[in-house]
Design a protein around this motif. Structure first.
Motif, PDB file in Angstrom:
ATOM      1  N   ARG A  18       0.828  -1.212   0.000  1.00 30.21           N
ATOM      2  CA  ARG A  18       0.000   0.000   0.000  1.00 30.21           C
ATOM      3  C   ARG A  18       0.866   1.267   0.000  1.00 30.21           C
ATOM      4  NH1 ARG A  18      -1.804  -3.584   3.462  1.00 30.21           N
ATOM      5  NH2 ARG A  18      -0.998  -2.453   5.282  1.00 30.21           N
ATOM      6  N   VAL A  19       1.652   1.390  -1.039  1.00 29.78           N
ATOM      7  CA  VAL A  19       2.614   2.489  -1.154  1.00 29.78           C
ATOM      8  C   VAL A  19       2.037   3.597  -2.032  1.00 29.78           C
ATOM      9  CG1 VAL A  19       4.902   3.152  -1.962  1.00 29.78           C
ATOM     10  CG2 VAL A  19       4.577   0.971  -0.783  1.00 29.78           C
ATOM     11  N   LEU A  20       2.056   4.793  -1.523  1.00 33.39           N
ATOM     12  CA  LEU A  20       1.598   5.970  -2.264  1.00 33.39           C
ATOM     13  C   LEU A  20       2.808   6.795  -2.683  1.00 33.39           C
ATOM     14  CD1 LEU A  20      -0.703   7.875  -3.216  1.00 33.39           C
ATOM     15  CD2 LEU A  20      -0.588   8.944  -0.942  1.00 33.39           C
ATOM     16  N   VAL A  21       2.919   7.050  -3.985  1.00 27.82           N
ATOM     17  CA  VAL A  21       4.041   7.810  -4.528  1.00 27.82           C
ATOM     18  C   VAL A  21       3.499   9.050  -5.228  1.00 27.82           C
ATOM     19  CG1 VAL A  21       5.880   7.813  -6.254  1.00 27.82           C
ATOM     20  CG2 VAL A  21       5.562   5.818  -4.792  1.00 27.82           C
ATOM     21  N   ARG A  22       4.043  10.187  -4.867  1.00 30.02           N
ATOM     22  CA  ARG A  22       3.697  11.433  -5.550  1.00 30.02           C
ATOM     23  C   ARG A  22       4.828  11.803  -6.503  1.00 30.02           C
ATOM     24  NH1 ARG A  22      -1.743  12.735  -4.866  1.00 30.02           N
ATOM     25  NH2 ARG A  22      -2.325  12.487  -2.664  1.00 30.02           N
ATOM     26  N   VAL A  23       4.454  12.372  -7.647  1.00 35.60           N
ATOM     27  CA  VAL A  23       5.413  12.681  -8.706  1.00 35.60           C
ATOM     28  C   VAL A  23       5.276  14.142  -9.104  1.00 35.60           C
ATOM     29  CG1 VAL A  23       6.131  12.158 -11.069  1.00 35.60           C
ATOM     30  CG2 VAL A  23       5.344  10.314  -9.558  1.00 35.60           C
ATOM     31  N   THR A  24       6.407  14.845  -9.121  1.00 37.36           N
ATOM     32  CA  THR A  24       6.446  16.236  -9.556  1.00 37.36           C
ATOM     33  C   THR A  24       7.532  16.393 -10.610  1.00 37.36           C
ATOM     34  OG1 THR A  24       5.780  16.951  -7.333  1.00 37.36           O
ATOM     35  CG2 THR A  24       6.714  18.622  -8.817  1.00 37.36           C
TER      36      THR A  24
END
Length: 421
Positions: A18-24
């Protein structure tokens, strides 16, 4: 800002759920866990690994797949067929072939390729075609421009080899200096081999671009070692050491037929080794001392080389299986070590890639855990059972480039290959 939620992910500290990754701007800006999937976040099923690195490619060799097995022979007879293909290519046809070859890599999970480029044809048109092909296929490229000056130790280039050579080391240097990288391209250098670069020129190539990766074909065939010993009284590894070509930015490709002293030189100098197990099997090259190299401190990477197979997961499994066949022992490499080789982008000059962590490029490969091959496997052992057929989604720089074997921009890769072949 974009977001992805992974059922499971291969993180630097191990497999997490359950890994949440944000990308910018194409890079990972945060990594956390979340039981609830936020709105607007894309969910990736299965096990998500960092993008795979193909550290050694000759794109035009893809045209030979399935066309060289009928008459048996050796590496040297296969090479004649390769020369026939090289002699027919133009920048336009090479663009189409490389684009299809790179698209095949993309759907298999490759997010960056090291192209060992020696089809110069007197300029940089072929190199520019390769850069364009990689961009259109949605993967990064490191153009490893190879110096190629002789047809063998003490022999002139002949026939199609004329397309590989700049004539002198200085002319090679001048031409490569004109190549420019960009946001999708990095430029490196290569010594084709000790067969193709004379002793007096090795140090020039090795020192030409000290801030760039340097690759070299090394001891792929016993005949290469025998010729080098006869001409110089030393092994190819020793000759490269003499020239200052063994450094932490150097990757030796194949390194199949090594002495104990060769292994020591590679390890003590920080030189990496790129193994190409499916090619080495296809060409009957042999099985190199991979475990001994790793134990000496050599960082391993993997390449598809002549593209007899384009499947990084099979490539990494063949690394372990080769060791088992060679030694009669299982578990020569841990799954963690195998994934490190599979994702070694530093070998091709992208050291920031190959990890799911803040600051790294947002390159992800989602591998199915419910296929006939993978169902029931422990997540940590998935790389030892999965194949490219299990690659569900490939993301490069935060952008999806492939789903279930279909390229998002180019469509059916088999059609692309059929049209150019």
């Amino acid at each position: 800002m974009k977001g992805f939620w992974f059922e499971r992910a291969w993180l630097p500290d191990g497999v997490a759920s359950r890994v949440l990754v944000r990308v910018t701007d194409g890079r990972i800006s945060s990594v956390s866990t979340a039981d609830t999937i936020p709105l607007g976040v894309e969910r990736l099923h299965g096990l998500v690994l960092p993008g795979f690195a193909n550290a050694h490619s000759h794109a035009f060799h893809r045209a030979l797949r399935g066309r060289t097995h009928g008459d048996g022979g050796t590496f040297w007879t296969w090479r004649e067929r390769m020369y026939e293909v090289a002699g027919r290519l133009t920048p336009s046809s090479y663009l189409r072939l490389a684009r299809a070859a790179y698209a095949e890599m993309a759907v298999a999970g490759v997010t960056a390729v090291g192209e060992f480029h020696y089809l110069h044809a007197g300029g940089n048109e072929m190199a520019e075609a390769l850069k364009q092909a990689a961009r259109e296929a949605g993967i990064r490229i490191t153009l490893l421009d190879a110096c190629y000056l002789s047809g063998g130790i003490g022999e002139p280039v002949r026939g199609v080899q004329e397309r590989f050579t700049d004539g002198t080391g200085d002319r090679w240097l001048d031409r490569v200096a004109e190549l420019r990288g960009d946001d999708n391209t990095r430029v490196g250098a290569a010594i084709h081999s000790v067969r193709a670069v004379p002793r007096e020129t090795l140090s020039l190539v090795a020192g030409a671009f000290p801030d760039r990766p340097l690759h070299v074909h090394l001891s792929e065939q016993p005949a290469e070692n025998e010729a080098c010993l006869s001409a110089y009284g030393m092994t190819p590894t020793e000759l490269l050491a003499e020239a200052g070509a063994l450094t932490p930015r150097t990757t030796a490709v194949h390194a199949t037929h090594l002495t104990g002293r060769d292994v020591e030189l590679l390890g003590s100098s920080g030189t990496g080794v790129c193994l190409c197990p499916t090619t080495e099997a296809d060409l009957a090259d042999g099985i190199g001392p991979a475990r001994e190299l790793a134990d000496a401190g050599v960082a391993l990477s993997l390449g598809s080389d002549q593209h007899a197979v384009v499947d990084p997961l099979l490539e990494v499994r063949a690394l372990e299986h080769g060791e088992r066949l060679r030694t009669g022992r299982r578990g020569r490499f841990t799954p963690v070590e195998l994934v490190a080789a599979l994702t070694n982008h530093a070998a091709i000059g992208w050291p920031e890639a190959g990890r799911i962590e803040v600051g790294a490029p947002a390159d992800f490969v989602a591998v199915r855990t419910d296929s006939v091959r993978t169902v029931g496997a422990q997540a940590e052992q998935l790389p030892l059972v999965a194949t490219a057929s299990d690659v569900a989604v490939v993301v490069v720089g935060g952008r999806v480039v492939a789903r279930d074997g279909v390229h998002e921009a180019l469509g059916d890769v088999a059609r692309l290959l059929r049209e150019v072949l």
